[in-house]
Write a protein that holds these residues in place. Structure first.
Motif, PDB file in Angstrom:
ATOM      1  N   LEU A  72       1.026   6.625   7.345  1.00 45.34           N
ATOM      2  CA  LEU A  72       1.171   6.225   8.542  1.00 45.34           C
ATOM      3  C   LEU A  72       2.023   5.144   9.067  1.00 45.34           C
ATOM      4  O   LEU A  72       2.864   5.103   9.916  1.00 45.34           O
ATOM      5  N   LYS A  73       1.612   3.839   8.405  1.00 44.42           N
ATOM      6  CA  LYS A  73       2.305   2.726   8.364  1.00 44.42           C
ATOM      7  C   LYS A  73       3.833   2.856   8.250  1.00 44.42           C
ATOM      8  O   LYS A  73       4.717   2.349   8.909  1.00 44.42           O
ATOM      9  N   GLU A  77       7.151   2.305  10.514  1.00 41.90           N
ATOM     10  CA  GLU A  77       8.326   1.307   9.950  1.00 41.90           C
ATOM     11  C   GLU A  77       9.683   1.863   9.837  1.00 41.90           C
ATOM     12  O   GLU A  77      10.846   1.213  10.002  1.00 41.90           O
ATOM     13  N   ARG A  78       9.800   3.226   9.589  1.00 46.26           N
ATOM     14  CA  ARG A  78      11.108   3.960   9.199  1.00 46.26           C
ATOM     15  C   ARG A  78      11.709   4.655  10.495  1.00 46.26           C
ATOM     16  O   ARG A  78      12.703   5.216  10.429  1.00 46.26           O
ATOM     17  N   VAL A  79      10.785   4.786  11.484  1.00 48.77           N
ATOM     18  CA  VAL A  79      10.956   5.667  12.560  1.00 48.77           C
ATOM     19  C   VAL A  79      11.064   4.830  13.808  1.00 48.77           C
ATOM     20  O   VAL A  79      10.215   4.048  14.110  1.00 48.77           O
ATOM     21  N   GLY A  96      -7.163   1.935  18.411  1.00 47.66           N
ATOM     22  CA  GLY A  96      -6.656   0.771  18.832  1.00 47.66           C
ATOM     23  C   GLY A  96      -5.837   0.237  17.561  1.00 47.66           C
ATOM     24  O   GLY A  96      -4.524  -0.058  17.601  1.00 47.66           O
ATOM     25  N   LYS A  97      -6.344   0.544  16.421  1.00 49.38           N
ATOM     26  CA  LYS A  97      -5.614   0.027  15.073  1.00 49.38           C
ATOM     27  C   LYS A  97      -4.103   0.940  14.873  1.00 49.38           C
ATOM     28  O   LYS A  97      -2.940   0.302  14.884  1.00 49.38           O
ATOM     29  N   LEU A  98      -4.008   2.148  15.291  1.00 52.21           N
ATOM     30  CA  LEU A  98      -2.915   2.968  15.429  1.00 52.21           C
ATOM     31  C   LEU A  98      -2.006   2.582  16.429  1.00 52.21           C
ATOM     32  O   LEU A  98      -0.690   2.485  16.101  1.00 52.21           O
ATOM     33  N   LEU A  99      -2.524   2.347  17.621  1.00 49.31           N
ATOM     34  CA  LEU A  99      -1.613   1.807  18.478  1.00 49.31           C
ATOM     35  C   LEU A  99      -1.126   0.604  18.026  1.00 49.31           C
ATOM     36  O   LEU A  99       0.059   0.374  18.472  1.00 49.31           O
TER      37      LEU A  99
END
Length: 246
Positions: A72-73, A77-79, A96-99
């Motif tokens: 996911l990270k 980073e690539r998009v 919150g971590k995902l946001l």
């Protein structure tokens, strides 16, 4: 200006299971019809073809397995276009971590239905537009926990409640048609759009450009497409021509 205003976005899906991009039939494990390596590369390809936003689903997360965080990270980073993420978001902290990781919107399903106050809390902290609630419907009732449990409410009833709680948008998936590439019923999504003022994004059963043409008449602000673009039934470049509502 709202991200969704006066547009019907065509949103390609990137579903992740066991570190790969897959497409399942009705969300059932073991029904993989498409399996591709490098989910971040797949997301990047959809962006390169013109997608303005991408729909990411952590299928392992939806079943309670948090093992795709690294992937996911990498996608964030690539998009560079906005990303929305759903699947396995079971706590305010993880949302919150995902946001904070770089996703534009989190899609809350089971957690929101079991604890509606979390929607209000996250909307207050991050803004309503970054909080989408997923209402997955089977046999006219909302289902949760990876589509394995049914609750005694319709999507319309729950959408109204979440609108009051501060949700910025609703993702409506008709599980009866998901992954079957057999078309879908316009009536439920049309009724849902009429029931709320916030944007409704549709998913499930879209298999042709004609389906997109019909969905334009419902007022949905976005359409998620998965199996049809992976299996070549819809060319994403052609589908993107349907983005502007007329």
């Amino acid at each position: 200006m709202s991200f969704w205003k006066d547009r019907m976005l065509i949103i390609p899906a990137v579903d992740i299971k066991d570190g790969k991009c897959v497409q399942l039939v009705q969300g059932k494990p073991g029904t993989e019809q498409v399996v591709l390596d490098d989910p971040a590369g797949v997301a990047g390809r959809w962006e390169s073809l013109g997608a303005e936003t991408i729909h990411v689903v952590d299928l392992d997360g939806a079943l309670g397995l948090e093992k795709n965080t690294g992937i996911l990270k990498e996608i964030t980073e690539r998009v560079s276009v906005p990303l929305q993420i759903g699947g396995g978001i079971r706590s305010r902290e993880y949302a919150g971590k995902l946001l904070d990781m770089g996703f534009e919107r989190v899609i809350l399903g089971t957690m929101a239905i079991e604890n509606p106050a979390i929607v209000e809390e996250l909307a207050g902290e991050y803004g309503s537009e970054r909080i989408m609630v997923s209402l997955d419907s089977r046999d006219s009732r909302v289902v949760i926990r990876g589509w394995t449990e049914k609750v005694p409410f319709t999507a319309e009833e729950m959408a109204r409640k979440f609108q009051e709680r501060g949700a910025g948008s609703i993702l409506f998936t008709n599980v009866d048609f998901e992954g079957l590439l057999s078309g879908f019923d316009l009536k439920p999504v049309s009724e849902l759009v009429e029931a709320v003022e916030i944007p409704v994004i549709y998913s499930g059963g879209v298999s042709s450009l004609n389906d997109l043409r019909m969905l334009q008449g419902t007022g949905v602000m976005g359409v998620v497409i998965g199996s049809a673009i992976y299996r070549g039934l819809i060319d994403l470049t052609e589908a993107l021509k349907y983005q502007d509502l007329k």
